[in-house]
Design a protein around this motif. Structure first.
Motif, mmCIF file in Angstrom:
data_model
loop_
_atom_site.group_PDB
_atom_site.id
_atom_site.type_symbol
_atom_site.label_atom_id
_atom_site.label_comp_id
_atom_site.label_asym_id
_atom_site.label_seq_id
_atom_site.Cartn_x
_atom_site.Cartn_y
_atom_site.Cartn_z
ATOM 1 N N ALA A 144 -7.257 5.103 -5.993
ATOM 2 C CA ALA A 144 -7.862 5.602 -4.762
ATOM 3 C C ALA A 144 -8.974 4.671 -4.291
ATOM 4 C CB ALA A 144 -8.405 7.010 -4.982
ATOM 5 N N ALA A 200 -0.241 13.321 2.038
ATOM 6 C CA ALA A 200 -0.302 11.917 2.448
ATOM 7 C C ALA A 200 1.059 11.237 2.332
ATOM 8 C CB ALA A 200 -1.320 11.168 1.593
ATOM 9 N N GLY A 223 -8.510 1.026 -2.258
ATOM 10 C CA GLY A 223 -8.355 0.857 -0.821
ATOM 11 C C GLY A 223 -9.621 0.425 -0.122
ATOM 12 N N ARG A 236 -9.031 9.068 2.783
ATOM 13 C CA ARG A 236 -8.899 7.626 2.535
ATOM 14 C C ARG A 236 -10.189 6.893 2.842
ATOM 15 N NH1 ARG A 236 -2.721 7.140 4.979
ATOM 16 N NH2 ARG A 236 -1.666 7.647 3.001
ATOM 17 N N TRP A 275 0.810 -1.211 0.000
ATOM 18 C CA TRP A 275 0.000 0.000 0.000
ATOM 19 C C TRP A 275 0.842 1.259 0.000
ATOM 20 C CZ3 TRP A 275 -4.352 0.538 -1.960
ATOM 21 C CH2 TRP A 275 -5.258 -0.525 -1.983
ATOM 22 N N GLU A 276 1.991 1.222 0.624
ATOM 23 C CA GLU A 276 2.864 2.398 0.564
ATOM 24 C C GLU A 276 3.324 2.638 -0.870
ATOM 25 O OE1 GLU A 276 3.378 4.729 2.823
ATOM 26 O OE2 GLU A 276 1.880 3.561 3.896
ATOM 27 N N ARG A 302 0.363 4.133 -2.742
ATOM 28 C CA ARG A 302 0.145 5.530 -2.369
ATOM 29 C C ARG A 302 1.215 6.442 -2.973
ATOM 30 N NH1 ARG A 302 -1.473 3.693 3.766
ATOM 31 N NH2 ARG A 302 -3.703 3.405 3.342
ATOM 32 N N HIS A 327 0.387 6.782 -6.633
ATOM 33 C CA HIS A 327 -0.781 7.663 -6.786
ATOM 34 C C HIS A 327 -0.363 9.128 -6.683
ATOM 35 C CE1 HIS A 327 -4.312 9.911 -5.205
ATOM 36 N NE2 HIS A 327 -4.985 9.164 -6.066
ATOM 37 N N SER A 346 -2.679 14.436 -1.807
ATOM 38 C CA SER A 346 -1.813 13.315 -2.188
ATOM 39 C C SER A 346 -0.380 13.569 -1.749
ATOM 40 C CB SER A 346 -1.856 13.092 -3.698
ATOM 41 O OG SER A 346 -3.136 12.685 -4.117
ATOM 42 N N LEU A 365 -8.405 8.862 -1.615
ATOM 43 C CA LEU A 365 -6.974 8.540 -1.624
ATOM 44 C C LEU A 365 -6.808 7.058 -1.337
ATOM 45 C CD1 LEU A 365 -5.377 11.458 0.482
ATOM 46 C CD2 LEU A 365 -5.413 11.229 -2.009
ATOM 47 N N PRO A 366 -5.760 6.430 -1.878
ATOM 48 C CA PRO A 366 -5.537 5.008 -1.573
ATOM 49 C C PRO A 366 -4.965 4.814 -0.172
ATOM 50 C CG PRO A 366 -3.801 5.846 -2.995
ATOM 51 C CD PRO A 366 -4.813 6.947 -2.857
#
Length: 271
Positions: A196, A222, A199, A265, A162-163, A166, A169, A219, A270-271
């Motif tokens: 996005a 984040a 998630g 999120r 996921w990092e 993100r 993104h 973004s 946002l993811p």
């Protein structure tokens, strides 16, 4: 490719432009033509080192000839197709992404005239447009792939994956405003929306609509960016970034940057 070829013809006045992309490990095939009088070039398989385009591929740099049939520094496997189209003066520019040649773009005249720097610069700029489009799509596809596990399911929130999603993104949203092609820009923003939504965030209440620039700023935030670094990344003034951030926080009903990211999120923005 088609958009880049049309732009090349408009900016230079060249009557013919054509090109193609490499498909896997096979040869490059001429797939797009504009201004052609015949179909002789369509589907032509160009191998590295052969002809003008093949030479450009092998050297990873632009190559040009003033009179194709008489040119001595290229091989002549494709003379029949070139003659059928009546081409004489030709420039070939490789499309290079990450040091790998992904295609070739050509511009041509039907007279044996020298192509000046203006034409060469325009051909290189057109090839860069294709390179940018391919790089964007590669990045988007890589980001989408990270979301899914090998069996095709969602990554399920695995931290490292996921990092990466993100970060991708944020990179793609920062890049989108600099894309001149509106179709490609819209395609890129659609990919961002898919990332996005991957998630699993769903608005608990009424959906929140953030402006594109508000999402761009969030973004960056984040990803740990300060207002100053977000401004530099997005090409905005620092005060403008603060304004977008305040507006996004107000719409999300929160008071801090962290709360804004968390709320975005949860809302699937946002993811």
């Amino acid at each position: 490719m088609r958009t880049a070829l049309l732009r090349l013809r408009r900016s230079t006045g060249l009557p013919v432009a054509f090109g193609g992309l490499l498909d896997g490990g096979g040869p490059l095939r001429i797939a797009e033509l504009t201004g052609a009088a015949t179909g002789a070039l369509r589907g032509l398989a160009i191998r590295s080192g052969n002809g003008l385009g093949g030479r450009s591929m092998a050297l990873s740099r632009p190559c040009a000839v003033t009179d194709y049939p008489q040119a001595r520094h290229i091989s002549h496997e494709y003379d029949a197709a070139v003659a059928a189209e009546g081409l004489r003066s030709v420039v070939a520019v490789p499309v290079v992404v990450g040091r790998a040649v992904r295609g070739v773009l050509y511009g041509a005249l039907r007279q044996p005239l020298a192509l000046g720097d203006r034409v060469l610069d325009a051909a290189v700029a057109a090839a860069r447009d294709v390179e940018q489009a391919l790089a964007v799509r590669d990045g988007a596809e890589a980001a989408i792939a990270v979301v899914r596990d090998p069996s095709g399911g969602e990554a399920g929130g695995e931290p490292g994956a996921w990092e990466a999603v993100r970060a991708a993104h944020g990179d793609l949203r920062a890049l989108a405003p600099r894309i001149a092609d509106p179709v490609l820009r819209e395609e890129l923003l659609e990919v961002c929306a898919r990332l996005a939504g991957a998630g699993g965030g769903r608005p608990a209440g009424p959906a929140v609509a953030l402006a594109p620039r508000e999402l761009d700023v969030l973004s960056c935030v984040a990803g740990g960016a300060t207002n100053a670094s977000a401004a530099a990344r997005l090409g905005l003034r620092q005060e403008t970034v603060k304004s977008y951030l305040r507006s996004a926080m107000r719409k999300l009903g929160v008071r801090t940057r962290l709360e804004a990211v968390t709320a975005a999120r949860r809302a699937g923005l946002l993811p």
